[in-house]
Write a protein that holds these residues in place. Structure first.
Motif, PDB file in Angstrom:
ATOM      1  N   GLY A  11      26.916  25.650  73.003  1.00 27.44           N
ATOM      2  CA  GLY A  11      27.171  26.122  71.699  1.00 27.44           C
ATOM      3  C   GLY A  11      27.307  24.946  70.773  1.00 27.44           C
ATOM      4  N   ALA A  12      27.554  23.660  71.255  1.00 28.65           N
ATOM      5  CA  ALA A  12      27.685  22.566  70.330  1.00 28.65           C
ATOM      6  C   ALA A  12      26.213  22.108  70.025  1.00 28.65           C
ATOM      7  CB  ALA A  12      28.477  21.667  70.978  1.00 28.65           C
ATOM      8  N   ASP A  15      24.636  24.129  67.563  1.00 29.07           N
ATOM      9  CA  ASP A  15      24.947  24.061  66.095  1.00 29.07           C
ATOM     10  C   ASP A  15      24.319  22.709  65.822  1.00 29.07           C
ATOM     11  OD1 ASP A  15      26.492  26.203  66.184  1.00 29.07           O
ATOM     12  OD2 ASP A  15      28.409  25.186  66.575  1.00 29.07           O
ATOM     13  N   GLU A  16      24.257  21.873  66.436  1.00 32.00           N
ATOM     14  CA  GLU A  16      23.581  20.282  66.035  1.00 32.00           C
ATOM     15  C   GLU A  16      22.223  20.749  65.630  1.00 32.00           C
ATOM     16  OE1 GLU A  16      22.149  16.332  68.621  1.00 32.00           O
ATOM     17  OE2 GLU A  16      24.069  17.528  69.198  1.00 32.00           O
ATOM     18  N   PRO A  19      21.362  23.947  62.593  1.00 26.50           N
ATOM     19  CA  PRO A  19      22.644  24.485  62.055  1.00 26.50           C
ATOM     20  C   PRO A  19      22.487  25.529  61.119  1.00 26.50           C
ATOM     21  CG  PRO A  19      21.588  22.546  60.984  1.00 26.50           C
ATOM     22  CD  PRO A  19      20.770  22.706  62.386  1.00 26.50           C
ATOM     23  N   THR A  22      24.708  28.392  62.684  1.00 28.21           N
ATOM     24  CA  THR A  22      25.879  28.230  63.119  1.00 28.21           C
ATOM     25  C   THR A  22      26.721  29.437  62.526  1.00 28.21           C
ATOM     26  OG1 THR A  22      25.638  25.823  62.648  1.00 28.21           O
ATOM     27  CG2 THR A  22      27.944  26.595  62.712  1.00 28.21           C
ATOM     28  N   GLY A  23      27.383  29.894  63.521  1.00 30.81           N
ATOM     29  CA  GLY A  23      28.409  30.983  63.292  1.00 30.81           C
ATOM     30  C   GLY A  23      27.679  32.348  63.517  1.00 30.81           C
TER      31      GLY A  23
END
Length: 141
Positions: A11-12, A15-16, A19, A22-23
């Motif tokens: 997940g991280a 997001d990286e 982006p 994200t969410g």
């Protein structure tokens, strides 16, 4: 196939490297056999008539195949989709998140082949089925 990256790390990483999403997605299950990825359905995913758009369902299938593959080979942002075939089978239920049940069918040195069934949360019949192939970055000596 064993995992080299767990759900939290994946997940991280997502997001990286992406982006812009994200969410939008969450990982419900990630184990050696499968991935269940959630798309939090919002207004921007809807088309006229209140159903989830085909491009949104494609995005869920594509991201889930990417995550399932990366969890097995490690964080390699440059893997790319080389093929996708998607069948839209029924209208997703409005007001429900979508869940992508993803299996890696074959993982080789150069390609990853995945199967994805997409469901409206709480509904037994799938709304779409996709087959995706990812080209993997070459291993460097």
């Amino acid at each position: 196939m064993s995992l080299v990256v767990n759900a939290e790390e994946m997940g991280a990483f997502l997001d990286e490297v992406f982006p812009q999403v994200t969410g939008m997605f969450g990982i419900d299950v990630l184990d050696e056999d499968r991935l269940v990825m959630r798309m939090f359905v919002r207004d921007e995913h809807l088309r006229p008539g209140g159903t989830v758009s085909g491009p949104s369902m494609f995005g869920l299938a594509d991201v889930s195949a990417y995550v399932a593959t990366m969890a097995r080979i490690g964080k390699q942002a440059l893997a790319v989709t080389t093929n996708c075939s998607i069948d839209f089978m029924r209208k997703p239920e409005s007001g429900r998140d979508l869940l992508a049940h993803t299996r890696v069918l074959k993982l080789g040195r150069a390609l990853s082949v995945c199967d994805v069934l997409i469901f409206s949360e709480g509904i037994e019949a799938p709304v779409a089925r996709a087959s995706l192939t990812y080209s993997l970055p070459p291993q460097r000596p």
